[in-house]
Design an enzyme around this catalytic site. Structure first.
Site, short mmCIF file in Angstrom:
data_model
loop_
_atom_site.label_atom_id
_atom_site.label_comp_id
_atom_site.label_asym_id
_atom_site.label_seq_id
_atom_site.Cartn_x
_atom_site.Cartn_y
_atom_site.Cartn_z
N ASP A 3 2.10 -4.29 10.89
CA ASP A 3 0.67 -4.00 10.91
C ASP A 3 -0.20 -5.17 11.33
OD1 ASP A 3 0.78 -5.58 8.61
OD2 ASP A 3 -0.73 -4.39 7.57
N GLU A 4 0.41 -6.15 11.97
CA GLU A 4 -0.38 -7.30 12.42
C GLU A 4 -0.19 -7.52 13.92
OE1 GLU A 4 0.09 -10.88 10.02
OE2 GLU A 4 1.00 -9.63 8.47
N TYR A 64 0.76 1.09 4.84
CA TYR A 64 1.51 2.33 4.56
C TYR A 64 0.61 3.33 3.83
CZ TYR A 64 6.00 -0.09 5.51
OH TYR A 64 7.06 -0.77 6.08
N ASP A 95 -5.07 -7.30 11.14
CA ASP A 95 -4.14 -6.84 10.10
C ASP A 95 -4.69 -5.53 9.53
OD1 ASP A 95 -2.48 -8.55 7.36
OD2 ASP A 95 -2.80 -6.41 7.62
N ARG A 144 -5.65 -0.85 -6.29
CA ARG A 144 -5.73 -2.30 -6.54
C ARG A 144 -6.79 -2.64 -7.59
NH1 ARG A 144 -4.27 -5.02 -0.56
NH2 ARG A 144 -2.78 -3.39 -0.03
P1 TTP Z 1 0.79 -6.18 4.32
O1 TTP Z 1 -0.10 -6.33 5.50
O2 TTP Z 1 1.23 -7.42 3.62
O3 TTP Z 1 0.06 -5.33 3.21
P2 TTP Z 1 -0.89 -4.10 3.37
O4 TTP Z 1 -1.22 -3.80 4.78
O5 TTP Z 1 -0.31 -2.96 2.61
O6 TTP Z 1 -2.16 -4.56 2.57
P3 TTP Z 1 -3.32 -5.56 3.03
O7 TTP Z 1 -4.57 -4.73 2.96
O8 TTP Z 1 -3.31 -6.62 1.99
O9 TTP Z 1 -3.02 -6.06 4.38
O10 TTP Z 1 2.07 -5.35 4.66
C1 TTP Z 1 2.05 -4.26 5.60
C2 TTP Z 1 2.95 -3.15 5.10
O11 TTP Z 1 4.26 -3.63 4.96
C3 TTP Z 1 2.57 -2.61 3.76
O12 TTP Z 1 1.63 -1.56 3.86
C4 TTP Z 1 3.84 -2.15 3.19
C5 TTP Z 1 4.90 -2.98 3.86
N1 TTP Z 1 5.46 -3.98 2.96
C6 TTP Z 1 6.74 -3.80 2.50
O13 TTP Z 1 7.39 -2.83 2.83
N2 TTP Z 1 7.27 -4.75 1.66
C7 TTP Z 1 6.57 -5.82 1.26
O14 TTP Z 1 7.09 -6.64 0.50
C8 TTP Z 1 5.23 -5.98 1.73
C9 TTP Z 1 4.40 -7.16 1.31
C10 TTP Z 1 4.71 -5.05 2.57
MG MG Z 2 -1.98 -5.24 6.14
#
Ligand code: TTP
Ligand code: MG
Length: 609
Positions: A120-121, A33, A28, A65
């Site tokens: 992103d996963e 973004y 992940d 954060r």
């Molecule tokens: P996530 O992997 O949930 O979050 P993240 O990568 O920003 O943070 P983390 O370090 O906790 O993994 O989501 C991936 C991307 O998806 C995130 O950067 C922005 C987008 N996103 C949205 O557009 N809407 C949402 O509700 C969420 C949770 C994420």
């Molecule tokens: Mg992420």
């Protein structure tokens, strides 16, 4: 938990939980973004950064954060807790999607199945790779790379500990490569199944990784405070569980199967029980192309037709960019609306789709294009579908419009066709929308058994606004030939042959060949005198008869031909034997090209200029 038997021993199922044979990695990207923006503009790195979509901060960097900024906070609230928050608009997903595809490409270089989950996963099944590595390492010397959820006490007799340790090292290599090549930090979870790999991934974040051994699956799961944390538990299942006072994963572990069966189907009850103890046998499915490519835009209310038209027009412009990147010719278009029922204070979605003529799309220099007239035609189709969904004699209130191309013309000539072969495992085009309501056709963990659809979509799918064309008009596919850069060789899925992405296994062969022969095309290359492939009479003389290319047409590079898989060789030979069934024309003969089969493989075998 009113009527449940609290005896936990009867609740844990004697099931497939002893199968620890797989090694799965879940990766992940950290604050995805935000990282894309920071990699693009490194000066943002030291600032608290939020990514804004409409009035929401969808994510933020880890600096932000620290101030208490959380995902999906209202911008106004975020600015209250962090007045210095630097906001970047993240409504255009193009760069995020491109970054996502690059990460996927890097992960594919390990030649293991990679399944994309959202933007992103990724899941990577490294089982076979681990087995290979096991042959070459001293098992007693292997250590875990990164964190361990809980140190193992006894060795598991199946050898899973050693396997997962090796997997943790592969995960570390993958994360390093993503960082070195693209600049993104990531987290990884390593386990013997997808469920545990995904759930353990954020155990230590950002920029870290955690391994969990099978014997700790149930105890780890019991730490999850909400059954909703289990990826496949959707809102309906959740509602039912909560109604019966099953709130935490521990509750779910304790409730007897018989009780669950009263509220869910037998299969689903078993699946829920298994998930609760960390048992999951869903496979990592190699991600291919999406079944549909769509965009949606949501808003407070739109009640005027001209405004709807503007929204659709803006969506169409963006959708056409996605379709161009995908390369396939769409043949079906779906319009989705979310209608607000003012009286009932509720809203629901409705869709209609229809076929669109492939002739709207043309290929110019290998790129899918739509002329202004074509765009107008698409807009008129969209508005006709809209008119079918909305009774314009009455007021309407919409809160969302969506557009999606839902079917594509697969340029295939038959089941065993080379075109099929080339399109076997191809890179991903994420299905996205402005609101990030992923299209259901996008890759996801296959937990549908426990996730009854909560979609309110009414897909009528029956409107036939434009009849299906019998034959696509003048769709000319021209092989786009170019030299391979080093990066392309290292990243097979980027390669294209006539806009078809190659199967990675074949690609290796082809890449090697291309590189080994300087200035040589992928394909059988014409000698200068025989550049004009339309000289079919000459070609006929040279048709290959034997099991090799001794008798191939003279413009064919035998080395290249012999390295092709049998099916391709057979297909080519058949075409050379019967040139009337195929197109033996060079790029310079567009007129001839439009005759005959539009998808002939021979178009991909054209000489360099
Ligand atoms: P996530 O992997 O949930 O979050 P993240 O990568 O920003 O943070 P983390 O370090 O906790 O993994 O989501 C991936 C991307 O998806 C995130 O950067 C922005 C987008 N996103 C949205 O557009 N809407 C949402 O509700 C969420 C949770 C994420
Ligand atoms: Mg992420």
């Amino acid at each position: 938990m009113d009527d449940r038997n609290m005896e936990s021993s009867s609740s844990i199922l004697p099931d497939e939980s002893n199968d620890h044979s797989k090694s799965i990695i879940h990766i992940d990207v950290d604050c995805f973004y935000a990282q894309v923006e920071m990699v693009r503009k490194p000066e943002l790195q030291s600032l608290p950064l939020g990514i804004q979509q409409k009035n929401i901060v969808v994510t933020s960097n880890y600096e932000a954060r620290k101030y208490g900024i959380r995902k999906c906070m209202l911008v106004t609230d975020a600015l209250k807790v962090c007045p210095n928050l630097k906001l970047v608009n993240g409504e255009d997903l193009h760069d995020y999607r491109a970054a996502s595809n690059k990460i996927f490409t890097v992960l594919q270089s390990w030649k293991c199945p990679v399944e994309k989950l959202g933007m992103d996963e990724n899941f990577i099944d490294v089982t076979n790779l681990v087995q290979e590595k096991l042959k070459t390492v001293n098992i007693t010397a292997i250590t875990v790379s990164g964190n361990v959820f809980s140190e193992p006490t006894l060795e598991c007799i199946c050898g899973c500990h050693a396997r997962l340790k090796i997997a943790s090292q592969i995960a570390s290599e993958m994360r390093n490569k993503i960082y070195d090549e693209l600049g993104y930090t990531t987290c990884a979870g390593i386990a013997h199944n997808k469920l545990l790999a995904k759930l353990i991934c954020p155990f230590k974040k950002p920029n870290d990784q955690t391994t969990i051994f099978p014997e700790h699956g149930a105890s780890f799961m019991s730490t999850l405070q909400n059954v909703r944390s289990i990826p496949s538990i959707g809102s309906k299942t959740m509602e039912t569980l909560v109604t019966h006072k099953i709130i935490t994963v521990s509750d779910l572990q304790m409730v007897p199967l018989e009780i669950l069966k009263k509220h869910f189907s037998g299969d689903m009850a078993v699946r829920l029980k298994n998930l609760s103890i960390g048992v999951d046998n869903t496979p990592v499915k190699q991600t291919g192309r999406p079944q549909s490519i769509g965009l949606e835009d949501s808003f407070k209310t739109v009640s005027v037709k001209s405004e709807v038209e503007e929204k659709f027009s803006a969506l169409l412009q963006r959708l056409l960019i996605l379709v161009r990147e995908d390369g396939r010719i769409p043949v079906s278009l779906r319009v989705t609306l979310r209608k607000k029922d003012v009286k009932r204070l509720s809203s629901h979605r409705e869709s209609r789709q229809c076929q669109v003529s492939a002739s709207i799309f043309t290929i110019n220099n290998g790129t899918l294009t739509v002329t202004d007239a074509g765009q107008q035609k698409l807009m008129s189709i969209i508005m006709r579908l809209f008119n079918k969904l909305i009774n314009l004699s009455k007021p309407f209130h919409l809160t969302l419009v969506g557009l999606a191309f839902t079917k594509f013309q697969e340029r295939m000539t038959g089941r065993g066709s080379i075109v099929n072969y080339l399109m076997n495992d191809i890179s991903v085009q994420s299905v996205l929308n402005i609101q990030n309501d992923c299209d259901t056709s996008a890759s996801s963990m296959d937990y549908s058994a426990v996730s009854p659809s909560s979609s309110t979509t009414t897909d009528l799918s029956d409107a036939e606004v434009e009849p299906s064309p019998k034959k696509p008009k003048k769709v000319t596919w021209i092989a786009k030939r170019r030299c391979l850069s080093k990066e392309e060789v290292a990243s097979p899925s980027k390669l294209k042959v006539g806009e078809l992405r190659l199967n990675s296994r074949e690609l290796e062969k082809v890449s090697e060949l291309r590189l080994s022969s300087r200035d040589r095309s992928l394909t059988p290359r014409a000698s200068p005198a025989k550049d004009n492939l339309s000289d079919t009479s000459d070609t006929m003389k040279d048709i290959a008869e034997g099991g090799n290319c001794d008798n191939c047409p003279s413009y064919v590079d035998k080395e290249v031909f012999n390295a092709l898989p049998d099916e391709m060789q057979q297909e080519l030979k058949a075409m050379w034997k019967n040139p009337s069934s195929s197109e033996m024309v060079p790029r310079s003969s567009p007129r001839t090209m439009n005759k005959g089969k539009p998808n002939s493989i021979l178009k991909y075998f054209v000489p360099h200029k």
